[in-house]
Write a protein that holds these residues in place. Structure first.
Motif, PDB file in Angstrom:
ATOM      1  N   PRO A  10       0.794  -1.231   0.000  1.00 35.54           N
ATOM      2  CA  PRO A  10       0.000   0.000   0.000  1.00 35.54           C
ATOM      3  C   PRO A  10       0.822   1.275   0.000  1.00 35.54           C
ATOM      4  N   VAL A  11       1.884   1.325   0.800  1.00 37.92           N
ATOM      5  CA  VAL A  11       2.681   2.552   0.866  1.00 37.92           C
ATOM      6  C   VAL A  11       3.381   2.805  -0.462  1.00 37.92           C
ATOM      7  N   GLY A  12       3.971   1.771  -1.028  1.00 37.01           N
ATOM      8  CA  GLY A  12       4.641   1.929  -2.308  1.00 37.01           C
ATOM      9  C   GLY A  12       3.688   2.355  -3.408  1.00 37.01           C
ATOM     10  N   ALA A  13       2.491   1.779  -3.427  1.00 42.20           N
ATOM     11  CA  ALA A  13       1.496   2.134  -4.436  1.00 42.20           C
ATOM     12  C   ALA A  13       1.088   3.599  -4.305  1.00 42.20           C
ATOM     13  N   ALA A  14       0.929   4.059  -3.053  1.00 39.52           N
ATOM     14  CA  ALA A  14       0.563   5.463  -2.825  1.00 39.52           C
ATOM     15  C   ALA A  14       1.678   6.398  -3.298  1.00 39.52           C
ATOM     16  N   ILE A  15       2.925   6.020  -3.016  1.00 41.44           N
ATOM     17  CA  ILE A  15       4.068   6.817  -3.469  1.00 41.44           C
ATOM     18  C   ILE A  15       4.085   6.899  -4.995  1.00 41.44           C
ATOM     19  N   TRP A  16       3.916   5.758  -5.645  1.00 44.35           N
ATOM     20  CA  TRP A  16       3.958   5.716  -7.108  1.00 44.35           C
ATOM     21  C   TRP A  16       2.830   6.540  -7.720  1.00 44.35           C
ATOM     22  N   ASP A  17       1.617   6.398  -7.179  1.00 42.27           N
ATOM     23  CA  ASP A  17       0.485   7.162  -7.702  1.00 42.27           C
ATOM     24  C   ASP A  17       0.704   8.653  -7.536  1.00 42.27           C
ATOM     25  N   TYR A  18       1.208   9.051  -6.383  1.00 44.59           N
ATOM     26  CA  TYR A  18       1.440  10.482  -6.157  1.00 44.59           C
ATOM     27  C   TYR A  18       2.511  11.000  -7.102  1.00 44.59           C
ATOM     28  N   TYR A  19       3.599  10.253  -7.240  1.00 47.12           N
ATOM     29  CA  TYR A  19       4.706  10.694  -8.084  1.00 47.12           C
ATOM     30  C   TYR A  19       4.290  10.787  -9.544  1.00 47.12           C
ATOM     31  N   THR A  20       3.467   9.859 -10.011  1.00 53.34           N
ATOM     32  CA  THR A  20       3.063   9.845 -11.420  1.00 53.34           C
ATOM     33  C   THR A  20       1.780  10.637 -11.668  1.00 53.34           C
ATOM     34  N   ALA A  21       1.276  11.315 -10.631  1.00 54.34           N
ATOM     35  CA  ALA A  21       0.055  12.122 -10.709  1.00 54.34           C
ATOM     36  C   ALA A  21      -1.171  11.270 -11.026  1.00 54.34           C
ATOM     37  N   ALA A  22      -1.105   9.977 -10.673  1.00 54.84           N
ATOM     38  CA  ALA A  22      -2.247   9.097 -10.891  1.00 54.84           C
ATOM     39  C   ALA A  22      -3.278   9.217  -9.771  1.00 54.84           C
ATOM     40  N   GLY A  23      -2.880   9.807  -8.656  1.00 54.73           N
ATOM     41  CA  GLY A  23      -3.803   9.969  -7.536  1.00 54.73           C
ATOM     42  C   GLY A  23      -3.092  10.537  -6.328  1.00 54.73           C
ATOM     43  N   LYS A  24      -3.862  11.173  -5.447  1.00 56.77           N
ATOM     44  CA  LYS A  24      -3.306  11.758  -4.236  1.00 56.77           C
ATOM     45  C   LYS A  24      -4.085  11.273  -3.009  1.00 56.77           C
ATOM     46  N   HIS A  25      -4.423   9.995  -3.024  1.00 63.34           N
ATOM     47  CA  HIS A  25      -5.173   9.421  -1.920  1.00 63.34           C
ATOM     48  C   HIS A  25      -4.260   9.178  -0.716  1.00 63.34           C
ATOM     49  N   LEU A  26      -4.870   9.090   0.449  1.00 60.91           N
ATOM     50  CA  LEU A  26      -4.120   8.937   1.688  1.00 60.91           C
ATOM     51  C   LEU A  26      -3.931   7.462   2.047  1.00 60.91           C
ATOM     52  N   ILE A  27      -2.878   7.203   2.803  1.00 62.48           N
ATOM     53  CA  ILE A  27      -2.600   5.877   3.341  1.00 62.48           C
ATOM     54  C   ILE A  27      -3.272   5.788   4.708  1.00 62.48           C
ATOM     55  N   THR A  28      -4.027   4.736   4.948  1.00 64.98           N
ATOM     56  CA  THR A  28      -4.653   4.512   6.246  1.00 64.98           C
ATOM     57  C   THR A  28      -3.703   3.703   7.132  1.00 64.98           C
ATOM     58  N   VAL A  29      -3.462   4.221   8.321  1.00 64.33           N
ATOM     59  CA  VAL A  29      -2.523   3.603   9.257  1.00 64.33           C
ATOM     60  C   VAL A  29      -3.290   3.147  10.494  1.00 64.33           C
ATOM     61  N   LYS A  30      -3.307   1.836  10.723  1.00 62.90           N
ATOM     62  CA  LYS A  30      -3.947   1.265  11.911  1.00 62.90           C
ATOM     63  C   LYS A  30      -2.871   0.641  12.784  1.00 62.90           C
ATOM     64  N   THR A  31      -2.962   0.862  14.103  1.00 60.19           N
ATOM     65  CA  THR A  31      -2.041   0.241  15.052  1.00 60.19           C
ATOM     66  C   THR A  31      -2.831  -0.318  16.216  1.00 60.19           C
ATOM     67  N   ASP A  32      -2.130  -1.088  17.052  1.00 63.09           N
ATOM     68  CA  ASP A  32      -2.796  -1.651  18.234  1.00 63.09           C
ATOM     69  C   ASP A  32      -2.624  -0.783  19.476  1.00 63.09           C
ATOM     70  N   ILE A  33      -2.100   0.445  19.308  1.00 62.09           N
ATOM     71  CA  ILE A  33      -1.913   1.307  20.480  1.00 62.09           C
ATOM     72  C   ILE A  33      -2.571   2.681  20.343  1.00 62.09           C
ATOM     73  N   ALA A  34      -3.109   2.992  19.169  1.00 58.88           N
ATOM     74  CA  ALA A  34      -3.660   4.337  18.966  1.00 58.88           C
ATOM     75  C   ALA A  34      -4.798   4.286  17.960  1.00 58.88           C
TER      76      ALA A  34
END
Length: 241
Positions: A10-34
């Motif tokens: 997911p992180v790599g795909a988001a980086i690639w999309d942003y860099y190639t102007a294919a999209g500027k969607h956000l990465i969702t981050v889930k943890t077990d402490i917050a």
């Protein structure tokens, strides 16, 4: 951790999309402490002026042939290249490696650093909480043991981390965690997603300075410096002795 496949990157795909102007969607981050958070891939493509002070300091302290571990979008590697240093950038994300190559990083390797052998470097960088790849304190011992084989005599490791004890401390300074528990309090489980791309759960380590120092010394790595950051984080400089 091993190399990712694209459907679990997911992180790599988001980086690639942003860099190639294919999209500027956000990465969702889930943890077990917050609570869940969202991360913009733009932050991962920032330039030197946008980096935190301890990252800038680490880059300025880098010398010789640099191994950039978990290089992501290549922002650190590109700055170092611009200063005339030779950089080998490694990452487990195929999309991130593709982005680095497109951005001009000259030596990009799609691999887990634990798979890297028979090479030595003057500086090893693990930035943006780069020591987290160890997963656990025991994993950090194994990571340091391996990184030492990749360091030239007198070489250095520059890495940042954070002590999460503040999350478990009240205003009176009392903590409500068992420091003798089987699970170290800085061991966090992450689950990342981007659009319909879901990453596999993984452990990420945030290590306190005292524990890091003990593990480093056990692996004949000398703590040269500890530089405090602005949000319970710090940069450590370790020397191969």
């Amino acid at each position: 951790m091993g190399v990712l496949i694209r459907k679990n990157d997911p992180v790599g795909a988001a980086i690639w999309d942003y860099y190639t102007a294919a999209g500027k969607h956000l990465i969702t981050v889930k943890t077990d402490i917050a609570e869940d958070e969202e991360l913009s891939p733009e932050y991962l493509l920032r330039d030197f002026s946008q980096m935190p002070d301890i990252e800038q300091t680490a880059l300025e302290k880098s010398t010789g042939h640099v191994l950039d571990v978990g290089a992501g979008a290549g922002s650190h590697a590109l700055w170092l290249q611009g200063k005339g240093l030779t950089v080998t950038a490694v990452d487990i994300s195929p999309y991130a490696c593709q982005t680095m190559e497109e951005r001009g990083v000259r030596d990009v390797r799609l691999l887990d650093v634990m798979q890297l052998k028979n090479e030595q470097f003057d500086t090893i960088l693990l930035l943006m909480n780069g020591l987290g790849i160890a997963g656990t304190p025991e994993g950090l011992n194994l990571l340091f043991k391996h990184l030492k084989t990749l360091l030239k005599p007198g070489g250095q490791i520059l890495a940042d981390s954070a002590d999460l004890l503040y999350l478990f401390t009240d205003e009176a300074g009392e903590t409500w965690i068992d420091l003798n528990a089987d699970k170290y309090y800085g061991q966090v489980e992450y689950r990342l997603s981007y659009l319909d791309i879901k990453g596999n759960p993984f452990n990420w380590l945030f290590i306190d300075q005292e524990t890091l120092t003990v593990i480093a010394q056990e692996n004949n790595l000398q703590v040269i410096e500890m530089i405090e950051g602005s949000n319970h984080n710090y940069l450590t400089a370790l020397k191969n002795i």
